[in-house]
Design an enzyme around this catalytic site. Structure first.
Site, PDB file in Angstrom:
ATOM      1  N   TYR A 175      16.863  29.016   9.748  1.00 58.76           N
ATOM      2  CA  TYR A 175      15.654  29.680  10.251  1.00 58.76           C
ATOM      3  C   TYR A 175      15.622  29.695  11.770  1.00 58.76           C
ATOM      4  O   TYR A 175      15.889  28.673  12.421  1.00 58.76           O
ATOM      5  CB  TYR A 175      14.404  28.933   9.777  1.00 58.76           C
ATOM      6  CG  TYR A 175      13.956  29.286   8.382  1.00 58.76           C
ATOM      7  CD1 TYR A 175      13.655  30.597   8.029  1.00 58.76           C
ATOM      8  CD2 TYR A 175      13.796  28.291   7.413  1.00 58.76           C
ATOM      9  CE1 TYR A 175      13.225  30.915   6.750  1.00 58.76           C
ATOM     10  CE2 TYR A 175      13.366  28.588   6.136  1.00 58.76           C
ATOM     11  CZ  TYR A 175      13.081  29.905   5.813  1.00 58.76           C
ATOM     12  OH  TYR A 175      12.659  30.212   4.549  1.00 58.76           O
ATOM     13  N   LYS A 202       0.842  -1.203   0.000  1.00 56.45           N
ATOM     14  CA  LYS A 202       0.000   0.000   0.000  1.00 56.45           C
ATOM     15  C   LYS A 202       0.877   1.253   0.000  1.00 56.45           C
ATOM     16  O   LYS A 202       2.093   1.167   0.271  1.00 56.45           O
ATOM     17  CB  LYS A 202      -0.910  -0.018   1.224  1.00 56.45           C
ATOM     18  CG  LYS A 202      -0.176  -0.046   2.548  1.00 56.45           C
ATOM     19  CD  LYS A 202      -1.085  -0.472   3.700  1.00 56.45           C
ATOM     20  CE  LYS A 202      -0.313  -0.479   5.006  1.00 56.45           C
ATOM     21  NZ  LYS A 202      -1.083  -1.059   6.111  1.00 56.45           N
TER      22      LYS A 202
HETATM   23  C1  LIG Z   1      -0.266  -1.953   6.783  1.00 55.30           C
HETATM   24  C2  LIG Z   1      -0.814  -3.252   7.204  1.00 55.30           C
HETATM   25  C3  LIG Z   1       0.008  -4.387   7.285  1.00 55.30           C
HETATM   26  C4  LIG Z   1       1.502  -4.324   7.138  1.00 55.30           C
HETATM   27  O1  LIG Z   1       2.034  -3.874   8.376  1.00 55.30           O
HETATM   28  P1  LIG Z   1       3.602  -3.710   8.621  1.00 55.30           P
HETATM   29  O2  LIG Z   1       3.687  -3.294  10.042  1.00 55.30           O
HETATM   30  O3  LIG Z   1       4.077  -2.673   7.667  1.00 55.30           O
HETATM   31  O4  LIG Z   1       4.224  -5.021   8.360  1.00 55.30           O
HETATM   32  C5  LIG Z   1      -0.585  -5.615   7.536  1.00 55.30           C
HETATM   33  N1  LIG Z   1      -1.921  -5.704   7.733  1.00 55.30           N
HETATM   34  C6  LIG Z   1      -2.742  -4.623   7.715  1.00 55.30           C
HETATM   35  C7  LIG Z   1      -4.197  -4.803   7.967  1.00 55.30           C
HETATM   36  C8  LIG Z   1      -2.211  -3.371   7.470  1.00 55.30           C
HETATM   37  O5  LIG Z   1      -3.017  -2.295   7.462  1.00 55.30           O
END
Ligand SMILES: *Cc1c(COP(=O)(O)O)cnc(C)c1O
Length: 351
Positions: A247, A35
């Site tokens: 800054y 994702k």
């Molecule tokens: C993002 C996500 C993962 C992956 O998690 P990581 O901690 O990056 O391994 C797995 N399952 C679900 C439901 C997620 O939202």
């Protein structure tokens, strides 16, 4: 070559990390969570490479992301959509052969008209974020089984804290969910969940961040850095002791120093919270950030790397020296936020 910051994505290391995660649960299918553009590193290239290496199951948040993955991997791989379907996106599930993860009553109701689309059921076992309540098994167990889910899943809230009592509580609750769906593959573990032991593996694991070199795995497990982030030195200049830098003058040179200003900033995803605490590596020498991170610029102390400190030289901000987990901690955040925040201006390279 452009002088914009660049992210060199080490696809072979992502594959190596996927295999390392798979070896933790050799009897389970090891999916890849891709994702948010494969955690910022490029969903098309990452998924095509993982698919070629034998990964056959992918997870993304949205069907639009799923369409990108489908195009990259071709037919035959399962692509799960974690945030589920909506009336306006049903056509994407059909067109691209996506599997909907149903996590609410509204999702389930939508399925009355969508039985041709494969579904998975997501149960909330204690995180209280997303998922059907486990009480639905008592009130609607038969109806849920009749939907013929291809997977049942849940998500751990504290997997990165191995001693947290919620892990065992969620494992227990999820075991009951799995038992309620005989013959249906079950999935609980994200990356950190894979480190908790094989009890957490079930039939499918869902590592994300570990594939990209994040998490702090137990000592016996070695992950590779998946990305090298480099940015170019624009100018090198000496400052006298007492000089204010950047800054709001949040840094004052404690002694005479040689500084370099580098073309990288918060617009590229280097959070402002990295001000005065991030480190860049020049020619293998750590060079601390001095002063505020600004939109397009960051200033580092190159006093200990004078020979290499020349305009046009590249400084490593993520990579073999600058481990994503350590850099994230310096900026008071997590590797997930650092990687997914890499800006669009950062050119991705796939050597
Ligand atoms: C993002 C996500 C993962 C992956 O998690 P990581 O901690 O990056 O391994 C797995 N399952 C679900 C439901 C997620 O939202």
């Amino acid at each position: 070559m452009s002088s914009q910051p660049r992210a060199i994505v080490h696809l072979e290391n992502i594959v190596a990390n996927w295999r390392t995660m798979a070896a933790l649960n050799p009897k389970s299918t090891t999916a890849a969570v891709v994702k948010a553009n494969a955690y910022g590193l490029g969903a098309e290239r990452v998924t095509a490479t993982l698919a070629a290496a034998g990964c056959d199951t992918f997870f993304v948040a949205y069907p639009e992301e799923g369409a990108v993955v489908r195009k990259a991997v071709g037919t035959g791989h399962a692509i799960f959509i974690l945030n589920g379907p909506a009336p306006s996106t049903m056509h994407l599930f059909r067109t691209h052969g996506l599997t909907a993860v149903l996590s609410s009553e509204a999702h389930v109701a939508l399925w009355a008209d969508a039985r041709d689309v494969p579904c998975a059921l997501h149960f909330d076992t204690g995180m209280n974020r997303l998922g059907l309540p486990t009480s639905a098994l008592e009130t609607a167990g038969d109806a849920l089984r009749a939907m013929n889910p291809v997977l049942v899943l849940s998500h751990l809230s504290c997997a990165d804290e191995p001693e947290h009592p919620l892990n065992a509580a969620q494992l227990d609750a999820f075991s009951k969910v799995a038992e309620a769906f005989p013959g249906v593959p079950a999935s609980l573990a994200n990356s950190a969940g894979c480190y908790l032991g094989r009890d957490y593996g079930f039939q499918l694991t869902r590592p994300g961040i570990a594939l990209y070199g994040g998490t702090t795995p137990p000592a016996r497990i070695r992950l590779q850095q998946a990305v090298t982030l480099e940015a170019e030195i624009l100018s090198v200049f000496p400052v006298k002791a007492g000089s204010p830098i950047g800054y709001n003058a949040t840094f004052t040179a404690p002694h005479d120093m040689l500084l370099a200003t580098v073309g990288l900033g918060y617009a590229d995803g280097i959070l402002r919270s990295a001000s005065n605490c991030f480190i860049g590596w020049l020619d293998g020498t750590p060079c601390p950030v001095t002063g505020r991170v600004s939109m397009d610029l960051i200033t580092i102390d190159v006093s200990k790397a004078q020979a290499a400190a020349k305009a046009g030289r590249r400084v490593e901000f993520l990579g073999p020296h600058a481990k994503v987990e350590d850099q994230a901690a310096r900026a008071n955040t997590i590797s997930y936020e650092l990687l997914t925040g890499l800006g669009t201006r950062v050119e991705r390279f796939y050597p």
